[in-house]
Write a protein that holds these residues in place. Structure first.
Motif, short mmCIF file in Angstrom:
data_model
loop_
_atom_site.label_atom_id
_atom_site.label_comp_id
_atom_site.label_asym_id
_atom_site.label_seq_id
_atom_site.Cartn_x
_atom_site.Cartn_y
_atom_site.Cartn_z
N GLY A 103 0.80 -1.22 0.00
CA GLY A 103 0.00 0.00 0.00
C GLY A 103 0.84 1.27 0.00
N LYS A 104 0.28 2.31 -0.59
CA LYS A 104 0.98 3.58 -0.75
C LYS A 104 1.24 4.26 0.58
N LYS A 105 0.28 4.21 1.49
CA LYS A 105 0.42 4.91 2.76
C LYS A 105 1.62 4.39 3.54
N LYS A 106 1.77 3.07 3.60
CA LYS A 106 2.92 2.48 4.30
C LYS A 106 4.23 2.85 3.62
N LEU A 107 4.19 2.90 2.30
CA LEU A 107 5.39 3.26 1.54
C LEU A 107 5.82 4.69 1.86
N VAL A 108 4.88 5.62 1.84
CA VAL A 108 5.19 7.02 2.13
C VAL A 108 5.70 7.17 3.56
N ASN A 109 5.01 6.55 4.52
CA ASN A 109 5.41 6.67 5.92
C ASN A 109 6.80 6.11 6.16
N ARG A 110 7.10 4.97 5.54
CA ARG A 110 8.43 4.36 5.73
C ARG A 110 9.51 5.21 5.08
N THR A 111 9.21 5.77 3.93
CA THR A 111 10.19 6.63 3.25
C THR A 111 10.50 7.86 4.10
N LEU A 112 9.47 8.46 4.68
CA LEU A 112 9.68 9.62 5.56
C LEU A 112 10.50 9.23 6.79
N GLU A 113 10.24 8.04 7.32
CA GLU A 113 11.03 7.55 8.46
C GLU A 113 12.51 7.46 8.10
N LEU A 114 12.78 6.88 6.93
CA LEU A 114 14.16 6.72 6.48
C LEU A 114 14.82 8.08 6.21
N MET A 115 14.05 9.02 5.68
CA MET A 115 14.59 10.36 5.46
C MET A 115 14.99 10.99 6.79
N ARG A 116 14.14 10.80 7.80
CA ARG A 116 14.45 11.37 9.12
C ARG A 116 15.68 10.70 9.71
N GLU A 117 15.79 9.38 9.54
CA GLU A 117 16.94 8.64 10.08
C GLU A 117 18.25 9.02 9.38
#
Length: 288
Positions: free
Chosen positions: A208-222
């Motif tokens: 799903g797109k929502k999980k993809l976006v949320n995980r990408t933002l997490e990785l950007m923050r990390e």
């Protein structure tokens, strides 16, 4: 007058207008479609390639030709121009290796030929951001050594996070099995990949797109640093609407105000396909 001439190839995904405006030399990679050869960004545009892929065609690509390099490098040598060729990742194309070979060949005839060739190990707008920063320095009169140092730093610290719209395109290129592509499509699975030492490396599969976006933002923050003050790159496979949605998500999450949004070039797009979204940012800043 810029004393150091900057060169880049079509895999940096910057528009031709940028090259013309800043007097940057453009080297096109090649696309083979319907039995014909085209120069990426010059005689074929990304949209044509994406439409062909949607219709079931499988375009092929090839590096900048040795003949093209020989002609251009010889011209530079005759004019005694100092240059820096900022090149597409050597892990994704033979362009860098061929450029070095032809540069050395030209130096046999013109020993004073002054051309530095740098393997960015970057792709798409991640590579484009490296080019833009080098051009900014060149235009302010920076020395060749200062520009090279900047290119190496930004290349080394440029993060690439991306997904594809359809696993079928990765399957055609042998990146995943056709069974995985079929099952992934049924389950709405989106792969998340990154670039490591210039190579495409799968990270995770998300449903799903929502999980993809949320995980990408997490990785950007990390991984990222000062994301509110950087220029964040976004490239897309003929899906500007999706790119703008990602821009909004990044703005809301990090307060970023500066973005470079471009369509993925025909050469890279022939492998990643329509619907690709890629995010680029630095994981370290100079002096920090």
């Amino acid at each position: 007058m810029v004393s150091i001439h900057i060169i880049a190839d079509s895999a940096c995904d910057l528009p031709l207008s940028y090259f013309r405006e800043h007097d940057v030399t453009f080297f096109p990679l090649n696309v083979h479609l319907d039995g014909k050869d085209y120069e990426d960004g010059l005689t074929i545009q990304s949209k044509t390639v994406y439409d062909a892929m949607r219709n079931g065609k499988a375009p092929k690509t090839s590096q900048v030709s040795p003949e093209y390099f020989l002609e251009k490098f010889t011209d530079f040598a005759k004019k005694k121009e100092k240059g820096i060729y900022i090149a597409f990742s050597s892990a994704l194309s033979g362009t860098y290796q061929t450029a070095v070979m032809i540069r050395n060949q030209v130096k046999e005839q013109y020993p004073d030929f002054d051309l530095e060739i740098i393997d960015t190990k970057c792709a798409s707008v991640g590579y484009g951001l490296v080019v833009q920063k080098a051009v900014e320095l060149a235009e302010t009169g920076a020395s060749k050594e200062e520009i090279i140092e900047d290119i190496v730093f930004n290349s080394t610290h440029m993060e690439h996070l991306f997904t594809v719209g359809n696993l079928e395109y990765l399957a055609r290129g042998g990146r995943i099995s056709r069974t995985s592509a079929f099952v992934g499509g049924l389950l709405n699975i989106r792969p998340l990949l990154h670039v490591e030492d210039g190579k495409l490396i799968p990270l995770e599969k998300l449903r799903g797109k929502k999980k993809l976006v949320n995980r990408t933002l997490e990785l950007m923050r990390e991984r990222g640093v000062n994301l509110d003050k950087q220029t964040i790159g976004i490239s897309h496979g003929d899906d500007l609407e999706a790119a703008l949605e990602w821009k909004q998500a990044i703005q809301e999450e990090f307060g970023t105000t500066s973005f470079e949004i471009q369509m993925v070039s025909a050469t890279i797009g022939a492998h990643s396909g329509p619907g690709t979204i890629a995010i680029f940012f630095l994981n370290k800043e100079k002096g920090k």
